[in-house]
Enzyme design. Structure first.
Site, PDB file in Angstrom:
ATOM      1  N   THR A   4       0.835  -1.208   0.000  1.00 32.86           N
ATOM      2  CA  THR A   4       0.000   0.000   0.000  1.00 32.86           C
ATOM      3  C   THR A   4       0.867   1.254   0.000  1.00 32.86           C
ATOM      4  O   THR A   4       2.005   1.231   0.479  1.00 32.86           O
ATOM      5  CB  THR A   4      -0.891  -0.013   1.264  1.00 32.86           C
ATOM      6  OG1 THR A   4      -1.457   1.275   1.446  1.00 32.86           O
ATOM      7  CG2 THR A   4      -0.086  -0.349   2.516  1.00 32.86           C
ATOM      8  N   ASP A   5       0.292   2.358  -0.485  1.00 32.40           N
ATOM      9  CA  ASP A   5       1.005   3.644  -0.416  1.00 32.40           C
ATOM     10  C   ASP A   5       1.075   4.169   1.018  1.00 32.40           C
ATOM     11  O   ASP A   5       1.819   5.105   1.302  1.00 32.40           O
ATOM     12  CB  ASP A   5       0.331   4.690  -1.329  1.00 32.40           C
ATOM     13  CG  ASP A   5      -1.123   4.992  -0.968  1.00 32.40           C
ATOM     14  OD1 ASP A   5      -1.677   4.331  -0.074  1.00 32.40           O
ATOM     15  OD2 ASP A   5      -1.702   5.915  -1.593  1.00 32.40           O
ATOM     16  N   GLU A   6       0.289   3.555   1.936  1.00 27.96           N
ATOM     17  CA  GLU A   6       0.234   4.083   3.305  1.00 27.96           C
ATOM     18  C   GLU A   6       1.561   3.911   4.043  1.00 27.96           C
ATOM     19  O   GLU A   6       1.797   4.565   5.058  1.00 27.96           O
ATOM     20  CB  GLU A   6      -0.927   3.437   4.077  1.00 27.96           C
ATOM     21  CG  GLU A   6      -2.236   3.648   3.337  1.00 27.96           C
ATOM     22  CD  GLU A   6      -3.502   3.333   4.128  1.00 27.96           C
ATOM     23  OE1 GLU A   6      -3.467   3.351   5.358  1.00 27.96           O
ATOM     24  OE2 GLU A   6      -4.534   3.080   3.478  1.00 27.96           O
TER      25      GLU A   6
ATOM     26  N   TYR B 148      -1.800  -0.526  10.968  1.00 32.66           N
ATOM     27  CA  TYR B 148      -1.924  -1.184   9.652  1.00 32.66           C
ATOM     28  C   TYR B 148      -0.716  -0.856   8.777  1.00 32.66           C
ATOM     29  O   TYR B 148      -0.044  -1.758   8.263  1.00 32.66           O
ATOM     30  CB  TYR B 148      -3.223  -0.746   8.953  1.00 32.66           C
ATOM     31  CG  TYR B 148      -3.257  -1.071   7.464  1.00 32.66           C
ATOM     32  CD1 TYR B 148      -3.238  -2.393   7.020  1.00 32.66           C
ATOM     33  CD2 TYR B 148      -3.286  -0.063   6.495  1.00 32.66           C
ATOM     34  CE1 TYR B 148      -3.258  -2.701   5.655  1.00 32.66           C
ATOM     35  CE2 TYR B 148      -3.301  -0.361   5.135  1.00 32.66           C
ATOM     36  CZ  TYR B 148      -3.282  -1.675   4.721  1.00 32.66           C
ATOM     37  OH  TYR B 148      -3.297  -1.986   3.379  1.00 32.66           O
TER      38      TYR B 148
ATOM     39  N   LYS C  21       2.331  -3.274   7.288  1.00 36.32           N
ATOM     40  CA  LYS C  21       2.605  -3.447   5.847  1.00 36.32           C
ATOM     41  C   LYS C  21       4.047  -3.010   5.551  1.00 36.32           C
ATOM     42  O   LYS C  21       4.747  -3.650   4.756  1.00 36.32           O
ATOM     43  CB  LYS C  21       1.619  -2.639   4.996  1.00 36.32           C
ATOM     44  CG  LYS C  21       0.191  -3.143   5.009  1.00 36.32           C
ATOM     45  CD  LYS C  21      -0.003  -4.541   4.426  1.00 36.32           C
ATOM     46  CE  LYS C  21       0.207  -4.624   2.937  1.00 36.32           C
ATOM     47  NZ  LYS C  21      -0.187  -5.957   2.388  1.00 36.32           N
TER      48      LYS C  21
HETATM   49  P1  NAD Z   1      -9.514  -7.496   2.165  1.00 39.50           P
HETATM   50  O1  NAD Z   1      -9.513  -7.199   3.642  1.00 39.50           O
HETATM   51  O2  NAD Z   1     -10.741  -7.224   1.368  1.00 39.50           O
HETATM   52  O3  NAD Z   1      -9.123  -9.026   1.906  1.00 39.50           O
HETATM   53  C1  NAD Z   1      -8.116  -9.666   2.594  1.00 39.50           C
HETATM   54  C2  NAD Z   1      -8.256 -11.170   2.361  1.00 39.50           C
HETATM   55  O4  NAD Z   1      -7.194 -11.823   3.084  1.00 39.50           O
HETATM   56  C3  NAD Z   1      -9.582 -11.751   2.878  1.00 39.50           C
HETATM   57  O5  NAD Z   1     -10.127 -12.645   1.928  1.00 39.50           O
HETATM   58  C4  NAD Z   1      -9.181 -12.494   4.141  1.00 39.50           C
HETATM   59  O6  NAD Z   1     -10.027 -13.617   4.426  1.00 39.50           O
HETATM   60  C5  NAD Z   1      -7.757 -12.924   3.816  1.00 39.50           C
HETATM   61  N1  NAD Z   1      -6.939 -13.141   5.019  1.00 39.50           N
HETATM   62  C6  NAD Z   1      -6.836 -12.309   6.090  1.00 39.50           C
HETATM   63  N2  NAD Z   1      -6.024 -12.862   7.015  1.00 39.50           N
HETATM   64  C7  NAD Z   1      -5.604 -14.051   6.512  1.00 39.50           C
HETATM   65  C8  NAD Z   1      -4.743 -15.080   7.012  1.00 39.50           C
HETATM   66  N3  NAD Z   1      -4.168 -14.978   8.212  1.00 39.50           N
HETATM   67  N4  NAD Z   1      -4.515 -16.155   6.226  1.00 39.50           N
HETATM   68  C9  NAD Z   1      -5.101 -16.269   4.987  1.00 39.50           C
HETATM   69  N5  NAD Z   1      -5.949 -15.343   4.503  1.00 39.50           N
HETATM   70  C10 NAD Z   1      -6.191 -14.238   5.251  1.00 39.50           C
HETATM   71  O7  NAD Z   1      -8.259  -6.685   1.599  1.00 39.50           O
HETATM   72  P2  NAD Z   1      -8.071  -5.951   0.185  1.00 39.50           P
HETATM   73  O8  NAD Z   1      -8.605  -4.572   0.309  1.00 39.50           O
HETATM   74  O9  NAD Z   1      -8.523  -6.843  -0.885  1.00 39.50           O
HETATM   75  O10 NAD Z   1      -6.486  -5.833   0.158  1.00 39.50           O
HETATM   76  C11 NAD Z   1      -5.695  -6.890  -0.397  1.00 39.50           C
HETATM   77  C12 NAD Z   1      -4.232  -6.497  -0.296  1.00 39.50           C
HETATM   78  O11 NAD Z   1      -4.012  -5.266  -1.002  1.00 39.50           O
HETATM   79  C13 NAD Z   1      -3.755  -6.248   1.134  1.00 39.50           C
HETATM   80  O12 NAD Z   1      -2.454  -6.770   1.255  1.00 39.50           O
HETATM   81  C14 NAD Z   1      -3.758  -4.730   1.275  1.00 39.50           C
HETATM   82  O13 NAD Z   1      -2.782  -4.318   2.192  1.00 39.50           O
HETATM   83  C15 NAD Z   1      -3.399  -4.314  -0.140  1.00 39.50           C
HETATM   84  N6  NAD Z   1      -3.903  -2.990  -0.559  1.00 39.50           N
HETATM   85  C16 NAD Z   1      -5.220  -2.675  -0.397  1.00 39.50           C
HETATM   86  C17 NAD Z   1      -5.676  -1.425  -0.847  1.00 39.50           C
HETATM   87  C18 NAD Z   1      -7.137  -1.038  -0.719  1.00 39.50           C
HETATM   88  O14 NAD Z   1      -7.494   0.108  -1.048  1.00 39.50           O
HETATM   89  N7  NAD Z   1      -8.027  -1.918  -0.319  1.00 39.50           N
HETATM   90  C19 NAD Z   1      -4.793  -0.512  -1.422  1.00 39.50           C
HETATM   91  C20 NAD Z   1      -3.438  -0.897  -1.579  1.00 39.50           C
HETATM   92  C21 NAD Z   1      -3.015  -2.132  -1.137  1.00 39.50           C
HETATM   93  P1  TYD Z   2     -10.711   4.085   4.274  1.00 38.41           P
HETATM   94  O1  TYD Z   2     -11.699   3.730   3.221  1.00 38.41           O
HETATM   95  O2  TYD Z   2     -10.813   3.452   5.618  1.00 38.41           O
HETATM   96  O3  TYD Z   2      -9.262   3.868   3.634  1.00 38.41           O
HETATM   97  P2  TYD Z   2      -7.800   4.327   4.217  1.00 38.41           P
HETATM   98  O4  TYD Z   2      -7.927   4.700   5.633  1.00 38.41           O
HETATM   99  O5  TYD Z   2      -7.011   3.082   4.032  1.00 38.41           O
HETATM  100  O6  TYD Z   2      -7.362   5.451   3.336  1.00 38.41           O
HETATM  101  O7  TYD Z   2     -10.794   5.663   4.482  1.00 38.41           O
HETATM  102  C1  TYD Z   2     -10.631   6.562   3.410  1.00 38.41           C
HETATM  103  C2  TYD Z   2     -10.703   7.974   3.971  1.00 38.41           C
HETATM  104  O8  TYD Z   2     -12.029   8.216   4.473  1.00 38.41           O
HETATM  105  C3  TYD Z   2      -9.770   8.207   5.157  1.00 38.41           C
HETATM  106  O9  TYD Z   2      -9.295   9.544   5.108  1.00 38.41           O
HETATM  107  C4  TYD Z   2     -10.663   8.012   6.366  1.00 38.41           C
HETATM  108  C5  TYD Z   2     -11.997   8.521   5.866  1.00 38.41           C
HETATM  109  N1  TYD Z   2     -13.210   7.892   6.479  1.00 38.41           N
HETATM  110  C6  TYD Z   2     -14.245   8.693   6.980  1.00 38.41           C
HETATM  111  O10 TYD Z   2     -14.175   9.943   6.940  1.00 38.41           O
HETATM  112  N2  TYD Z   2     -15.321   8.057   7.521  1.00 38.41           N
HETATM  113  C7  TYD Z   2     -15.435   6.704   7.595  1.00 38.41           C
HETATM  114  O11 TYD Z   2     -16.449   6.188   8.132  1.00 38.41           O
HETATM  115  C8  TYD Z   2     -14.376   5.898   7.060  1.00 38.41           C
HETATM  116  C9  TYD Z   2     -14.433   4.388   7.112  1.00 38.41           C
HETATM  117  C10 TYD Z   2     -13.275   6.534   6.503  1.00 38.41           C
END
Ligand code: NAD
Ligand code: TYD
Length: 349
Positions: free
Chosen positions: A132-134, A157, A161
């Site tokens: 992630t960019d975070e 988080y 990561k």
């Molecule tokens: P998500 O929470 O929707 O899915 C995570 C999946 O991992 C789920 O299916 C869960 O059951 C599985 N999982 C969790 N713990 C586990 C374990 N101990 N063993 C096996 N499986 C397990 O997450 P996402 O949003 O799809 O993100 C996927 C990846 O992409 C993550 O690594 C996250 O850090 C990264 N990412 C997400 C975003 C975003 O905006 N969602 C952005 C950049 C990077």
């Molecule tokens: P989120 O979707 O949780 O992603 P991330 O924290 O990984 O960027 O949140 C996106 C943005 O929205 C973040 O600045 C937090 C804000 N946010 C709210 O203002 N209200 C909410 O209920 C949630 C879940 C997030």
């Protein structure tokens, strides 16, 4: 070329789109989905590919080293695309250790198992870590994250990561493991779990519930449609350089409050409500501790080297997303029942 690829976390939001793309686009690859099926994992996300001949599912926990080692011995994977993670910042503030176990220890378990299987001959092997960019921390009003920006995570988080990214690089530098990492900005789209901002607001607008905006709502994120992220992952997997990092972004920065207002307008139109109806649900609530002000990606490298650019505009992506959620009520009802309700009540009480 035949390949057996392990995709971890493919029952989750992004992983399910990646699995679908690989299963459909590469009939010669066999895709094994390893997922623990936590609250965020949902096999309904994969219904359309579950009986494909080049797909199989294994339920398991990446924290269980013995199980992971056995699975690698048995399956002899050629490559790993690692997405399994605990992924929600607000949950990490309540329970940091769960993030250490899955995101840090789980990643190391996978690296160890891959090393044991591959170290005699690393050729044609690849460990692709999705991050992630975070990890880069927070930007002020100006600037962009590049691949050389120093790590400066603030939430449990992002700290977990960041740690996993460091371990992946350490296995490359120390043991010669062929790795590649990508760091992506915020995703949105179909199958997004409704604890994250966009799907949470879609669900609440639909149900006439308050739209919780943390702090002053001026926090900024760079949004990418999930199917475009899956396309970028395909490009990095096939053409990225070993040992390299690629930032993936949407060229699409929005302050949260402007994004939510745009979503309200779109939902009013889709639900045949009078313009301005949904905006009345906007409610400012207590800020998130350690809230990062702004994330924004410089995606020049992946654009120049691998030719990646998002295929949809934000307006198109948001409309597709809203339509998907309105058409998939059953999916939403299933994921918002049970433990999600308990989480929601505790977070927004
Ligand atoms: P998500 O929470 O929707 O899915 C995570 C999946 O991992 C789920 O299916 C869960 O059951 C599985 N999982 C969790 N713990 C586990 C374990 N101990 N063993 C096996 N499986 C397990 O997450 P996402 O949003 O799809 O993100 C996927 C990846 O992409 C993550 O690594 C996250 O850090 C990264 N990412 C997400 C975003 C975003 O905006 N969602 C952005 C950049 C990077
Ligand atoms: P989120 O979707 O949780 O992603 P991330 O924290 O990984 O960027 O949140 C996106 C943005 O929205 C973040 O600045 C937090 C804000 N946010 C709210 O203002 N209200 C909410 O209920 C949630 C879940 C997030």
């Amino acid at each position: 070329m035949t390949k057996k690829i392990l995709i971890t976390g493919a029952a989750g939001f992004i992983g399910s789109h990646v699995a679908r793309l690989f299963v459909n686009q590469y009939p010669d690859y066999h895709i094994v989905n390893l997922d623990k099926l936590t609250y965020a994992g949902n096999l309904e996300n994969l219904k359309d590919i579950e009986s494909a001949p080049n797909y199989s599912f294994v339920k398991g926990d990446i924290v269980d080293a013995a199980f992971i080692n056995e699975l690698f011995e048995k399956e002899q994977f050629d490559a790993v695309i690692h997405l399994a993670a605990e992924s929600h910042v607000d949950r990490s503030i309540k329970d940091p250790l769960a993030f250490v176990y899955t995101n840090v220890i789980g990643t190391i378990n996978l690296l160890n198992a891959a090393k044991n299987c591959w170290q005699a001959d690393y050729s044609n092997k690849r460990f692709y870590h999705i991050s992630t960019d975070e990890v880069y921390g927070a930007l002020g009003a100006e600037g962009l994250f590049t691949e050389t920006t120093s790590y400066d995570p603030h939430s449990p988080y992002s700290a977990s990561k960041a740690s996993s990214d460091h371990f992946v690089r350490a296995y490359h530098d120390t043991y010669g493991m062929p790795v590649v990492i990508s760091n992506c900005s915020n995703n949105y789209g179909p199958n997004h779990f409704p604890e994250k901002l966009i799907p949470l607001c879609i669900n609440n607008i639909k149900n006439n519930k308050p739209l919780p905006i943390y702090g002053d709502g001026k926090y900024t994120r760079d949004w990418l449609y999930v199917i475009d992220h899956a396309r970028a992952i395909d490009m990095v997997f096939h053409n990225g350089k070993n040992g390299d990092t690629y930032n993936i972004g949407g060229f699409n920065e929005w302050q949260n409050i402007d994004l939510v207002r745009t979503l309200c307008k779109l939902m009013d139109a889709k639900l045949n409500r009078a313009p301005g109806t949904s905006e009345q649900l906007i409610t400012y609530v207590k800020d998130r501790p350690g809230h990062d002000l702004r994330y924004a990606i410089d995606a020049t490298k992946i654009n120049k080297e691998l030719g990646f650019y998002p295929s949809v505009t934000f307006e198109e992506g948001l409309e597709k997303t809203v339509e998907w959620f309105l058409e998939n009520e059953e999916w939403l009802n299933h994921v918002t029942s049970g433990s999600y309700q308990q989480y929601y009540n505790a977070q927004y009480k």
